[in-house]
Write an enzyme that holds these catalytic residues in place. Sequence first.
Site, PDB file in Angstrom:
ATOM      1  N   GLU A  61     -34.004  11.395 -13.200  1.00 58.92           N
ATOM      2  CA  GLU A  61     -34.020  12.054 -14.592  1.00 58.92           C
ATOM      3  C   GLU A  61     -34.559  11.041 -15.531  1.00 58.92           C
ATOM      4  OE1 GLU A  61     -31.277  11.878 -12.670  1.00 58.92           O
ATOM      5  OE2 GLU A  61     -30.948  14.026 -12.163  1.00 58.92           O
ATOM      6  N   ASP A 120     -17.665  22.611  -9.427  1.00 53.90           N
ATOM      7  CA  ASP A 120     -18.119  21.306  -9.341  1.00 53.90           C
ATOM      8  C   ASP A 120     -17.310  20.279 -10.068  1.00 53.90           C
ATOM      9  OD1 ASP A 120     -20.191  21.881  -7.807  1.00 53.90           O
ATOM     10  OD2 ASP A 120     -21.974  21.999  -8.999  1.00 53.90           O
TER      11      ASP A 120
END
Lengths: 318, 281
Positions: A61, A120
Amino acid sequence: MKTYKNTGNIDTRSGFGAGLAELGKSNPDVVALCADLTGSLKMDEFKDSHPDRFFQIGIAEANMIGIAAGMTIGGKIPFTGTFANFSTGRVYDQIRQSVAYSGKNVKICASHAGLTLGEDGATHQILEDLGLMKMLPGMTVINTCDYNQTKAATIAIAKHEGPVYLRFGRPKVANFTPEDQKFEIGKAVTLTEGNDVTIIATGHLVWEALEAAKALDEKGISAEVINIHTIKPLDEKAILKSVRKTKCVVTAEEHNMLGGLGESVARTLALNHPAPQEFVATEDTFGESGEPLMLLDKYGLNAKAISEKAEAVILRKE
Amino acid sequence: MSTTQHLQDFVTQVRRDILRQVHQVNSGHPGGSLGCAEFISILYQEVMDYSSDFDMDGKNEDLFFLSNGHISPVFYSVLSRSGFFPVEELKTFRKIDSRLQGHPTTHEGLPGVRIASGSLGQGMSVAIGAALTKKMNKDSHLIYSLHGDGELQEGQNWEAILYAGSKGVDNLIATIDYNKKQIDGATDDVLPLGNLKKKFEAFDWKVLELREGNDIEAIKKTLAEAKDLTGKKQPIVILMETEMGNGVDFMMGTHAWHGKAPNDEQLETALAQNQETLGDY
């Protein structure tokens, strides 16, 4: 009271994907970058239609943000896509130096924000991103409420010169704003008019605020619901106009109460028109795994919580 | 005047500018700046095709990105003496209301700077982005970038190095200022970089080794070679061995002058070793 019809549940990230696909056709300068989450971000249509303008960066990222910043030099308008956590906290310094301080025309598009990411769990459920992004000088911060608005916002930010953080989510939620809406950055949308309490909501909690207003209406309480899709710059005029009338406010967001929309509203009120305020937000906590709706209920981020806080704040009026 | 004589004079003046900028505010980074004086001077004086009539998009120009932003004194000196802004403005380095911030930035609108740098490790990604845009724009000009060797300890570089190698970004010439020193001491003591040549090659880069990174002819030759290697599906890196503090005898052979300014007496000694050529600001 004005009511809104849910035209069918659909995820806001699909609104982003649809907006990006449309930009692909209409604006040749728009390029898209993704960090191995093309499907999750609904970027496939853009990728397939414009392979020469789509960049798979891999799980990196920081590099993605830097490449996006560099791509603006020469006139491209890069849209980066990954989960909200990896779009902000993971790359804060890259955004700060290479994008915000450098004044680059990068659109940081972030999905799976907040608790509604669900199963998650807390590693992925960022509840601090609005605060992180709104503190960056020059950053525009947008959190859209449904599919139609996310699509309209995606298209609108391409025309805005400067860095933008666009936040949306994972689950299917009510789609109720007009398909042909004009999205104006920094302009609040008043959804219902009321006299007893102002409810200022953003993102997924806008629909919940409308549901709360309905419940309050049945109790004889008239609520003015304002959809704040742009956290920064904040439409202070619209907020003050409403609170001057209702004399109290509830803010609602899928975010930590520290650093979010609520604090921006509180600051506006403190400087201009102090009024009682209640916060529907997470209370300085991390999230956890679970079904999205159950999590919203556990952490007090739904219509029920909003209407309870509305009743409480009305009692605090002088 | 031969181009070599011109470059030697230019570099000498740049050294003076570096020393005087840092001295006058008693802060800044002379060591690495002096080490890269030849390289950046050659880029702007001989190698790059650019317009000093600055435009942020830099279309149809070669572009340079400085990732190790702390060597701003050399960057500012070369930019000003290459026509981007008045040389007089070097007087404002690191002072309030200046466009010459401690680390380079676009924020104050200084011509010649296209990205803020200072927080290390970000410039390689930015250079790759600019290189990709050049390709999309069918612009055959090149992207040059400079990075500290210690800076390679930042992980983002390796994301970028992997990307550029894997995706064949072949209009990029990255140079590493391989002086083997950083603030805390020798890179070998702080965190050894190992065999950089092998590392870059393992990431599918074309590696050029420049042993004499302060020698004008050697730099020119290597940059020409690098240019010839562009467009062959591989990014290019130059491992440029430089001397931190080059050109000032007491600043060489130590990391002590990485981020320390000379006092009045030291400045005088250093300037005596680098006599005025193009005129002080």
